[in-house]
Design a protein around this motif. Sequence first.
Motif, PDB file in Angstrom:
ATOM      1  N   TYR A 171     -19.138  62.095  -0.907  1.00 52.41           N
ATOM      2  CA  TYR A 171     -18.251  61.243  -0.205  1.00 52.41           C
ATOM      3  C   TYR A 171     -17.874  60.147  -1.320  1.00 52.41           C
ATOM      4  O   TYR A 171     -16.858  59.922  -1.650  1.00 52.41           O
ATOM      5  N   ALA A 304     -21.769  59.065   2.950  1.00 52.19           N
ATOM      6  CA  ALA A 304     -22.316  58.824   1.815  1.00 52.19           C
ATOM      7  C   ALA A 304     -23.767  58.920   1.546  1.00 52.19           C
ATOM      8  O   ALA A 304     -24.502  58.976   0.627  1.00 52.19           O
ATOM      9  N   SER A 307     -24.893  54.531  -0.537  1.00 53.83           N
ATOM     10  CA  SER A 307     -23.906  53.888  -1.465  1.00 53.83           C
ATOM     11  C   SER A 307     -24.379  52.710  -2.166  1.00 53.83           C
ATOM     12  O   SER A 307     -24.335  51.562  -1.376  1.00 53.83           O
TER      13      SER A 307
END
Length: 355
Positions: A171, A304, A307
Motif C-alpha cells: 500500500y 499498509a 506506516s
Amino acid sequence: METNVTNIIIEKVKKSRISEVDFSNLPFGKVHSDHMLVCDYRDGAWQTPRITPYQGITLDPSAKIFHYGQSVFEGMKAYKDENGKVWLFRPDENQKRLNISSKRISIPELPREIFMDGLKTLVQIEKDWVPTTPGSSLYIRPFVFASGTGLHASPADQYKFFIVCAPSGPYFAGKVRVLIEEKYSRAANGGVGYAKAGGNYAGQFYPTQLAIQKGYQQVIWTDDNTHEYIEEAGAMNIFVRINDTLLTSPVSDRILDGVTRKSVIDIARAEGITVEIRKVRVEELVSASKNGSLKEMFGAGTAAVISPISGFGYRGSDYDLPEMKDSYASLLKKKITDIQYNKADDPFGWRFEVI
C-alpha cells in the motif's frame, strides 16, 4: 474457520481474466478478480447470497445511498504462503465490526454465516488471484449500502451486501510526513467516527489535500473539541513511542477500533514492550521531540499494516523523528506479517486457513 453452512448460489465466469494481469506490478485496489459475492436485503430479511462474475450494478437514481449515505465497509486481506495455502487474518473481527458500523447507520445487521461462509467460499474460488510476490496480498472489500428507493429522509427498506477482491501490491512505500490538523475534525463525540462509514472517509479528503499542498502526505487528526490530543493518522490508528513506551489513543465515539491496532497492542505486550492506552497531547509530542525522547510514530491499518512517520508539522514548525536501527515499527510489522503469511507460529489464534 468454523461457520454454519450457507446455501450460496455460484455462477462462475466462462473465461478468467487472470492471464491479463501483471502480478509483478500490481497497483493497490485497481485490478479486480473474476468473481464477487452479493446478497440482497428485502422484505425484512437477508436473502440467499450469490457469487457471480465481477460486473457493474444498476441502481435507481432515487436509491437512498445517493441521497443519505447509508454505507459501511470493511478492509481485509487473504495471504498465500510458500506452500500455496491461503489464509485470512482475524476475519471474525471484521465481521463483528461490520455489524457495529451497520447498527450505527441503521443498516440491518448481517448474519454471521452469510459473511463468513460467503467470504470463505469466494476466496476459495479466487485462490489463484492471491499474489505471491513479497508484500502482496488479495485485498478484500466487504461493503453494504442502501439500495432501496425514495427521497424521504429515512432508512432504506432494501440493502445490498457485496464482497469484491483486488490482488494488490504494498500500500505504501517509505515513510510519510504528517501535518497535525487543528481546524478540521474527522469525527465528534456522539457521531459515527467509530464506524467504518463511507462518509467518514469522504470528509477526510479535503483537509488531506490541503496538507498535501503544504508538502505533507497525511494528516494527524486531533480531538474535535480542543484539538489538544492526537487521535488518528489519516485513515489509520496512530502509535507513538516515547523512550521505550508505546502509546496509543483509547477507542471512543471518534476513533475506529482497528484490527491491526488490537494486534499491535497484543504483540507489543507479548514482546515485553510497555504499552499505554491513553490520551496523548500534541504538546507532549512537541516536548518529546525537542528533548529527544520521541523515538517513533507510525500508523497502523489493514492496507499498509504499519506506516512509519518520518516527521510532523505543527503550527508552522517541522519536527523530524530519528532513524531507529531496531524500531518498534519494523519489529511489529514483521511479527504481524509473519503470522499473516504463515511464516511463524500464531500463539494468538488469529490465522485462519481458507484452502
